[in-house]
Design a protein around this motif. Structure first.
Motif, PDB file in Angstrom:
ATOM      1  N   MET A   1       0.836  -1.203   0.000  1.00 54.94           N
ATOM      2  CA  MET A   1       0.000   0.000   0.000  1.00 54.94           C
ATOM      3  C   MET A   1       0.868   1.250   0.000  1.00 54.94           C
ATOM      4  SD  MET A   1      -2.981   1.476   0.042  1.00 54.94           S
ATOM      5  CE  MET A   1      -3.976  -0.027   0.192  1.00 54.94           C
ATOM      6  N   PHE A   2       1.860   1.293   0.896  1.00 52.05           N
ATOM      7  CA  PHE A   2       2.729   2.465   0.970  1.00 52.05           C
ATOM      8  C   PHE A   2       3.539   2.646  -0.318  1.00 52.05           C
ATOM      9  CE2 PHE A   2       2.504   1.636   5.688  1.00 52.05           C
ATOM     10  CZ  PHE A   2       1.679   2.719   5.942  1.00 52.05           C
ATOM     11  N   GLU A   3       4.005   1.542  -0.883  1.00 52.65           N
ATOM     12  CA  GLU A   3       4.799   1.625  -2.109  1.00 52.65           C
ATOM     13  C   GLU A   3       3.981   2.208  -3.254  1.00 52.65           C
ATOM     14  OE1 GLU A   3       7.256  -1.255  -5.211  1.00 52.65           O
ATOM     15  OE2 GLU A   3       6.650  -2.042  -3.262  1.00 52.65           O
ATOM     16  N   ILE A   4       2.740   1.744  -3.384  1.00 57.27           N
ATOM     17  CA  ILE A   4       1.896   2.222  -4.484  1.00 57.27           C
ATOM     18  C   ILE A   4       1.418   3.649  -4.229  1.00 57.27           C
ATOM     19  CG2 ILE A   4      -0.269   1.842  -5.736  1.00 57.27           C
ATOM     20  CD1 ILE A   4       0.150  -1.179  -5.243  1.00 57.27           C
ATOM     21  N   LEU A   5       0.971   3.931  -2.994  1.00 55.96           N
ATOM     22  CA  LEU A   5       0.495   5.272  -2.689  1.00 55.96           C
ATOM     23  C   LEU A   5       1.583   6.318  -2.881  1.00 55.96           C
ATOM     24  CD1 LEU A   5      -1.743   5.088   0.516  1.00 55.96           C
ATOM     25  CD2 LEU A   5      -2.441   5.671  -1.808  1.00 55.96           C
ATOM     26  N   GLY A   6       2.832   5.916  -2.666  1.00 55.38           N
ATOM     27  CA  GLY A   6       3.932   6.848  -2.828  1.00 55.38           C
ATOM     28  C   GLY A   6       4.035   7.427  -4.221  1.00 55.38           C
ATOM     29  N   GLN A   7       3.436   6.741  -5.200  1.00 54.83           N
ATOM     30  CA  GLN A   7       3.449   7.228  -6.579  1.00 54.83           C
ATOM     31  C   GLN A   7       2.323   8.229  -6.844  1.00 54.83           C
ATOM     32  OE1 GLN A   7       3.767   3.840  -9.388  1.00 54.83           O
ATOM     33  NE2 GLN A   7       4.130   2.579  -7.568  1.00 54.83           N
ATOM     34  N   TYR A   8       1.388   8.366  -5.874  1.00 53.36           N
ATOM     35  CA  TYR A   8       0.199   9.202  -6.086  1.00 53.36           C
ATOM     36  C   TYR A   8      -0.055  10.060  -4.849  1.00 53.36           C
ATOM     37  CZ  TYR A   8      -0.279   5.734  -9.728  1.00 53.36           C
ATOM     38  OH  TYR A   8      -0.025   4.908 -10.795  1.00 53.36           O
ATOM     39  N   ARG A   9       0.927  10.832  -4.471  1.00 54.20           N
ATOM     40  CA  ARG A   9       0.819  11.632  -3.257  1.00 54.20           C
ATOM     41  C   ARG A   9      -0.195  12.765  -3.374  1.00 54.20           C
ATOM     42  NH1 ARG A   9       4.647  10.952   0.749  1.00 54.20           N
ATOM     43  NH2 ARG A   9       6.220   9.353   0.305  1.00 54.20           N
ATOM     44  N   ASP A  10      -0.642  13.033  -4.581  1.00 55.52           N
ATOM     45  CA  ASP A  10      -1.651  14.078  -4.768  1.00 55.52           C
ATOM     46  C   ASP A  10      -3.065  13.566  -4.516  1.00 55.52           C
ATOM     47  OD1 ASP A  10      -1.366  12.415  -7.059  1.00 55.52           O
ATOM     48  OD2 ASP A  10      -2.435  13.879  -8.292  1.00 55.52           O
ATOM     49  N   VAL A  11      -3.227  12.259  -4.319  1.00 55.55           N
ATOM     50  CA  VAL A  11      -4.561  11.685  -4.137  1.00 55.55           C
ATOM     51  C   VAL A  11      -4.927  11.681  -2.653  1.00 55.55           C
ATOM     52  CG1 VAL A  11      -5.976   9.624  -4.401  1.00 55.55           C
ATOM     53  CG2 VAL A  11      -4.363  10.259  -6.200  1.00 55.55           C
ATOM     54  N   GLN A  12      -6.059  12.278  -2.322  1.00 55.93           N
ATOM     55  CA  GLN A  12      -6.549  12.315  -0.939  1.00 55.93           C
ATOM     56  C   GLN A  12      -7.277  11.002  -0.640  1.00 55.93           C
ATOM     57  OE1 GLN A  12      -6.836  15.414   1.510  1.00 55.93           O
ATOM     58  NE2 GLN A  12      -6.565  13.438   2.485  1.00 55.93           N
ATOM     59  N   ALA A  13      -6.865  10.301   0.431  1.00 51.96           N
ATOM     60  CA  ALA A  13      -7.411   8.972   0.721  1.00 51.96           C
ATOM     61  C   ALA A  13      -8.139   8.934   2.056  1.00 51.96           C
ATOM     62  CB  ALA A  13      -6.291   7.934   0.730  1.00 51.96           C
ATOM     63  N   LEU A  14      -9.224   8.181   2.081  1.00 49.44           N
ATOM     64  CA  LEU A  14      -9.932   7.820   3.310  1.00 49.44           C
ATOM     65  C   LEU A  14      -9.814   6.310   3.476  1.00 49.44           C
ATOM     66  CD1 LEU A  14     -11.906   8.279   5.702  1.00 49.44           C
ATOM     67  CD2 LEU A  14     -13.770   8.034   4.055  1.00 49.44           C
ATOM     68  N   PHE A  15      -9.217   5.866   4.580  1.00 46.86           N
ATOM     69  CA  PHE A  15      -9.086   4.442   4.849  1.00 46.86           C
ATOM     70  C   PHE A  15     -10.273   4.000   5.683  1.00 46.86           C
ATOM     71  CE2 PHE A  15      -4.905   5.453   3.492  1.00 46.86           C
ATOM     72  CZ  PHE A  15      -4.429   4.288   2.904  1.00 46.86           C
ATOM     73  N   HIS A  16     -11.094   3.135   5.077  1.00 44.13           N
ATOM     74  CA  HIS A  16     -12.321   2.738   5.749  1.00 44.13           C
ATOM     75  C   HIS A  16     -12.077   1.517   6.637  1.00 44.13           C
ATOM     76  CE1 HIS A  16     -14.922  -0.804   4.893  1.00 44.13           C
ATOM     77  NE2 HIS A  16     -14.046  -1.058   3.947  1.00 44.13           N
ATOM     78  N   ARG A  17     -12.850   1.466   7.686  1.00 43.10           N
ATOM     79  CA  ARG A  17     -12.777   0.372   8.675  1.00 43.10           C
ATOM     80  C   ARG A  17     -11.311   0.118   9.054  1.00 43.10           C
ATOM     81  NH1 ARG A  17     -17.112  -4.588   8.219  1.00 43.10           N
ATOM     82  NH2 ARG A  17     -16.911  -5.367  10.337  1.00 43.10           N
ATOM     83  N   PHE A  18     -10.646   1.200   9.403  1.00 42.62           N
ATOM     84  CA  PHE A  18      -9.209   1.147   9.636  1.00 42.62           C
ATOM     85  C   PHE A  18      -8.853   0.143  10.732  1.00 42.62           C
ATOM     86  CE2 PHE A  18      -5.414   2.629  11.920  1.00 42.62           C
ATOM     87  CZ  PHE A  18      -4.500   2.536  10.887  1.00 42.62           C
TER      88      PHE A  18
END
Length: 219
Positions: free
Chosen positions: A128-145
């Motif tokens: 998750m961190f590896e992939i998200l690192g390519q899209y730092r401009d995307v605002q994310a909500l992690f559900h049922r964290f």
């Protein structure tokens, strides 16, 4: 003041209407397969307070039509307020390499159209961190964290938000990043239970609404 259900799914109209009458006036309704995306749009036309979220859930990546990504782009073009979700990674489920490919495609599209995303992540935090690192401009909500303090700290680098349906993790989630969800029809079963959950967790309605506005308008 009103409550928000930060993560739920398609249900009969009267379920949302009942919750609306009880003060839950905002619903992030997630469609998990392409066949449900138009149902979300139709629901939005019939029921007040619906925030449309369309995506591919990691559980359902093995049966996608060849044109699913083009259809997702077309939906976002047609509905400028739609978000992307539910998407993500689940290492406990099959087709994991395909999950990663689909997830990355969804993030690419979300980034291109500047849309927020609603993410499901189970035992896949490194990827998750590896992939998200390519899209730092995307605002994310992690559900049922369901992570820990280390994961929380890493996700703060991505300006992430978190929604919960119990009190298990609220002590480690930053105050201005917490939202409540029902995950209905599973989870709590009904968006109408959000006010009861807020009361149980001793969360003020004004505080929750402020966090909702931060998520919706944070750019």
């Amino acid at each position: 003041m009103f409550y928000c259900d930060a993560h739920c799914h398609l249900m009969p109209d009267d379920v949302f209407m009942k919750a609306y009458d009880l003060g839950v006036k905002s619903f992030f309704v997630n469609a998990t397969i392409p066949d449900d995306w138009q149902k979300i749009a139709d629901l939005n036309k019939r029921v007040l307070g619906i925030h449309m979220c369309v995506g591919v859930h990691p559980w359902f990546v093995d049966n996608l039509p060849p044109d699913w990504s083009q259809r997702l782009e077309q939906f976002l073009k047609e509905y400028p307020n739609a978000m992307v979700g539910e998407i993500g990674l689940d290492a406990t489920r099959p087709f994991y390499p395909l999950q990663k490919k689909v997830f990355q495609t969804c993030l690419e599209i979300a980034s291109r159209y500047r849309r927020k995303v609603h993410i499901h992540c189970v035992k896949a935090w490194d990827d998750m961190f590896e992939i998200l690192g390519q899209y730092r401009d995307v605002q994310a909500l992690f559900h049922r964290f369901s992570g820990d303090e280390v994961i929380i700290q890493k996700l703060r680098m991505f300006n992430a938000y978190f929604s919960v349906l119990n009190g298990r993790f609220i002590d480690i989630i930053p105050d201005n990043r917490l939202l409540l969800e029902s995950d209905a029809p599973d989870g709590l079963g009904d968006p109408a239970r959000i006010p009861e959950l807020a009361k149980t967790l001793r969360l003020d309605i004004a505080y929750l609404q402020q966090n909702l506005e931060l998520f919706l308008y944070d750019v």
